[in-house]
Design a protein around this motif. Structure first.
Motif, PDB file in Angstrom:
ATOM      1  N   HIS A 233       0.823  -1.207   0.000  1.00 16.93           N
ATOM      2  CA  HIS A 233       0.000   0.000   0.000  1.00 16.93           C
ATOM      3  C   HIS A 233       0.861   1.263   0.000  1.00 16.93           C
ATOM      4  O   HIS A 233       0.530   2.264  -0.655  1.00 16.93           O
ATOM      5  N   LEU A 234       1.966   1.227   0.741  1.00 13.98           N
ATOM      6  CA  LEU A 234       2.760   2.441   0.945  1.00 13.98           C
ATOM      7  C   LEU A 234       3.313   3.016  -0.351  1.00 13.98           C
ATOM      8  O   LEU A 234       3.115   4.201  -0.652  1.00 13.98           O
ATOM      9  N   TYR A 235       4.012   2.205  -1.140  1.00 15.51           N
ATOM     10  CA  TYR A 235       4.710   2.743  -2.305  1.00 15.51           C
ATOM     11  C   TYR A 235       3.768   3.331  -3.356  1.00 15.51           C
ATOM     12  O   TYR A 235       3.967   4.466  -3.799  1.00 15.51           O
ATOM     13  N   PRO A 236       2.717   2.629  -3.786  1.00 16.84           N
ATOM     14  CA  PRO A 236       1.885   3.219  -4.846  1.00 16.84           C
ATOM     15  C   PRO A 236       1.078   4.419  -4.381  1.00 16.84           C
ATOM     16  O   PRO A 236       0.942   5.396  -5.127  1.00 16.84           O
ATOM     17  N   LEU A 237       0.538   4.392  -3.175  1.00 16.20           N
ATOM     18  CA  LEU A 237      -0.265   5.528  -2.729  1.00 16.20           C
ATOM     19  C   LEU A 237       0.613   6.736  -2.427  1.00 16.20           C
ATOM     20  O   LEU A 237       0.255   7.875  -2.785  1.00 16.20           O
ATOM     21  N   LEU A 238       1.769   6.526  -1.823  1.00 12.09           N
ATOM     22  CA  LEU A 238       2.662   7.654  -1.556  1.00 12.09           C
ATOM     23  C   LEU A 238       3.157   8.259  -2.862  1.00 12.09           C
ATOM     24  O   LEU A 238       3.256   9.487  -3.000  1.00 12.09           O
ATOM     25  N   ASP A 239       3.442   7.412  -3.844  1.00 13.39           N
ATOM     26  CA  ASP A 239       3.847   7.899  -5.160  1.00 13.39           C
ATOM     27  C   ASP A 239       2.769   8.799  -5.755  1.00 13.39           C
ATOM     28  O   ASP A 239       3.050   9.903  -6.238  1.00 13.39           O
ATOM     29  N   ALA A 240       1.515   8.340  -5.726  1.00 17.08           N
ATOM     30  CA  ALA A 240       0.412   9.126  -6.291  1.00 17.08           C
ATOM     31  C   ALA A 240       0.202  10.414  -5.500  1.00 17.08           C
ATOM     32  O   ALA A 240      -0.073  11.476  -6.073  1.00 17.08           O
ATOM     33  N   HIS A 241       0.352  10.344  -4.202  1.00 14.26           N
ATOM     34  CA  HIS A 241       0.175  11.522  -3.347  1.00 14.26           C
ATOM     35  C   HIS A 241       1.232  12.577  -3.651  1.00 14.26           C
ATOM     36  O   HIS A 241       0.922  13.770  -3.792  1.00 14.26           O
ATOM     37  N   LEU A 242       2.491  12.140  -3.759  1.00 16.03           N
ATOM     38  CA  LEU A 242       3.567  13.088  -4.042  1.00 16.03           C
ATOM     39  C   LEU A 242       3.447  13.677  -5.446  1.00 16.03           C
ATOM     40  O   LEU A 242       3.829  14.834  -5.676  1.00 16.03           O
TER      41      LEU A 242
END
Length: 650
Positions: A233-242
């Motif tokens: 969950h962390l990598y794809p959502l943080l990527d989209a958020h940034l």
């Protein structure tokens, strides 16, 4: 708290007004990050490219371990500085900039600074893992680090990072490492067809691994564990958020929200995450998904609840010795604990705990920090929650804050892998896990295990096949079957299988097993929770049908929670088909009934008729009916609770 942890990390005084549960505020998180980074940097090489922390090396070797020290602490620094709007009072970014330049000057060279090359996962793969933390650290701190680098250093860093795009990851969450590297390169105008394909491939696999209920399998098998929160969950959502990508944020955020519906219950009232799955030395990284949900707004939790969970997890480990007298995170759980580790664990591995500091991306005025703490999900009424996609049954009790996970769906066996008893993993194979107990070591009697002994060899549980799950008002169930495999003699016995059902009510667990195809002379054994016989956590295991009198077995190597533990065990001679019923319980409530009285107070009667088990509960007269399927192959189990109205979850 560990007498030296607060002083070592320079934590401020507790604030019990805004944080009535933990005393921790955002300032505590900043101080914890600063203290951990300061201690780790004492072990840096002269050029700052590697942090060669003390301790036994991983199987990747000391040069890779040194890169790991740089990369994983850089991630903590990235969250710390980005969350402060670029303020860097300790000059962290200058150190990481120098280290980046030194490490990429001659990658692959055998010297004190050069980083190892990124190769295929089975050749030299660990640097690929670390490349994601380097890339994410650079992305988080771009205005204050990357944009100020000389162009030749930027070019060298890109060349090294692209090794992650050009080599083969392991067949699990590793595909998100090149995904993260590609996301950074695209964010600084260095994207191309190669970065696009790396992201596309990872996205394809992520969709393939999604199983529902907010849970991903970590690869093509059925491994469900903490990697959901701190990677999948962390990598794809943080990527989209940034990136400010609203479409991707909505897609991944909806899944995180659903994940947190169940996962947020998996933290005890003392802040502990479940001791379950691999890489547990990452400790409070388990709260990363909760923090990310609060930062992005994709969470079902109120801000004060999120804060309670993440701060509770951080405090839990700090006050139990996770940070040693040298200020470093040790390899273990509370303190050092070898049985918690994998061969890929090196001295800097615990610093994946840095992922929890994603919570610092919420500024001081954010509701995560501005709202007062509220009770964690496990601190409310007793709950039982089924997670069908993962085959989990989660059981929490408010009186003691203990959370139990009954595992009827997660294993660590690849689809193409045979079921060898020699590879049994205590962190996946057991029937149940909790926030106050750990599994016994592979060399000791297994806790929470149904085994069949044939010809002197005791069976292992490897691949777990779910048979269904469900929950109702105050109760829930989950079922599975497995093929017993043996470490000596023939690995399997023709026709032998075990079907297992757990029904949870309050703090009690009804454990029903059907053994089929048992040869003459076979013996079944069921064990319960491993606890310190003199400690505050107590374990009960009593036979209700088919079992002999219980006994206590010592596990001399202890667990991550206690050096001295015993395991309750039941035994029974079995031939052909046998239905066995037991009651188990785990409690840290000093007011709970003593084991000698508990059986009469909980169960009022048991009836076994062929393949159907009916249990009457003493408290309210409710009846639980478990009907095993008929036929040569396992079929879904039917579990019914009757309180005047029948609810069928089969």
């Amino acid at each position: 708290m560990n007498a030296s942890a607060g002083d070592l990390l320079g934590l401020p005084p507790e604030d019990r007004t805004s944080s009535p549960y933990t005393g921790y505020t955002r300032a505590h998180w900043e101080a914890a990050a600063d203290g951990m980074l300061d201690a780790a940097w004492k072990w840096a090489t002269p050029g700052g490219a590697r942090l060669d922390l003390p301790g036994p090396p991983s199987h990747s070797g000391v040069r890779s371990d040194g890169l790991e020290g740089y990369a994983r602490t850089f991630l903590a620094a990235g969250f710390r500085v980005a969350g402060a709007g670029g303020q860097d009072p300790n000059g962290l970014l200058e150190r990481y900039a120098d280290g980046l330049g030194a490490g990429t000057r001659a990658p692959g060279r055998d010297d004190a600074e050069s980083w190892p090359l990124i190769l295929d996962h089975h050749v030299q793969g660990q640097p690929m893992v670390e490349s994601a933390s380097v890339a994410l650290g650079l992305r988080l701190t771009r205005p204050w680090l990357w944009d100020r680098l000389a162009s030749d250093v930027q070019d060298r860093a890109e060349r090294w990072l692209r090794g992650a795009l050009r080599h083969v990851p392991a067949g699990n969450n590793w595909y998100l490492f090149p995904y993260t590297v590609a996301g950074f390169l695209e964010s600084v105008g260095r994207g191309d067809a190669e970065t696009a394909r790396a992201r596309e491939r990872a996205s394809e696999l992520l969709e393939h691994w999604y199983r529902g209920d907010g849970w991903y399998a970590d690869g093509d098998g059925r491994a469900f564990d903490h990697y959901n929160g701190w990677a999948l969950h962390l990598y794809p959502l943080l990527d989209a958020h940034l990136a400010g990508d609203e479409k991707e944020s909505a897609h991944h955020g909806a899944r995180l929200r659903e994940h947190l519906e169940s996962f947020s219950l998996m933290f005890g009232g003392d802040g502990a995450p479940l001791h379950f799955g691999r890489s547990l030395t990452y400790r409070f990284a388990a709260s990363a998904g909760v923090g990310l949900g609060a930062v992005t707004g994709h969470t079902p939790l109120a801000p004060g609840v999120s804060r309670r969970v993440v701060s509770g997890s951080l405090r839990y480990f700090l006050e139990r010795g996770a940070v040693g007298n040298d200020g470093l995170l040790s390899l273990g759980w509370h303190g050092p604990h070898a049985a918690t580790l994998q061969t890929y664990s090196g001295p800097a591995s615990p610093y994946w705990a840095s992922k929890a500091f994603v919570a610092l991306l919420a500024p001081a005025e954010h509701p995560l920090w501005a709202s007062p703490e509220a009770a964690a999900p496990s601190e409310g009424p007793d709950r039982v929650l089924s997670v069908p996609a993962a085959g989990f049954l989660v059981q929490s009790t408010g009186a003691d804050g203990v959370v139990r996970l009954h595992n009827h769906g997660s294993d660590h066996v690849r689809p193409d892998e045979g079921e060898s008893a020699a590879d049994e993993d205590p962190h996946y194979a057991r029937l149940a896990y909790s926030t106050v107990t750990g599994p016994t070591s592979a060399e000791n009697t297994a806790d929470n295990h149904l085994s069949v002994t044939v010809g002197g060899a005791r069976s292992a549980r490897r691949r777990i096949r779910p048979l269904g799950s469900g929950h109702g008002d105050g109760w829930g169930w989950a079922a599975s079957w497995h093929l017993p495999v043996f470490p000596a003699g023939p690995s399997t016995v023709p026709g032998l299988r075990v079907e297992s059902v757990t029904v949870a009510r309050g703090r009690h667990e009804l454990r029903v097993h059907r053994v089929l195809g048992a040869p003459d002379g076979a013996r079944a054994e069921l064990t319960g929770w491993a606890t310190d016989p003199g400690g505050p956590v107590r374990s009960l295991l009593r036979g209700l049908h088919g079992w002999e009198a219980p006994e206590e077995v010592r596990a001399p190597q202890g667990t991550a929670f206690a050096r001295r533990v015993t395991v309750p065990r039941l035994g029974a001679e079995v031939t052909g088909t046998a239905v066995l019923v037991a009651l188990a319980s785990l409690t840290a409530d000093p007011e709970a009934a003593l084991p000698a009285k508990a059986l009469d107070e909980v169960v009022d009667g048991v009836e076994v008729a062929g393949d159907t088990v009916t249990v009457r509960w003493a408290e309210d007269g409710a009846r639980t009916r478990i009907a095993f399927g008929r036929g040569s192959m396992p079929v879904p189990v039917t579990v019914t609770v009757d309180r005047g109205v029948t609810v069928d979850h089969g």
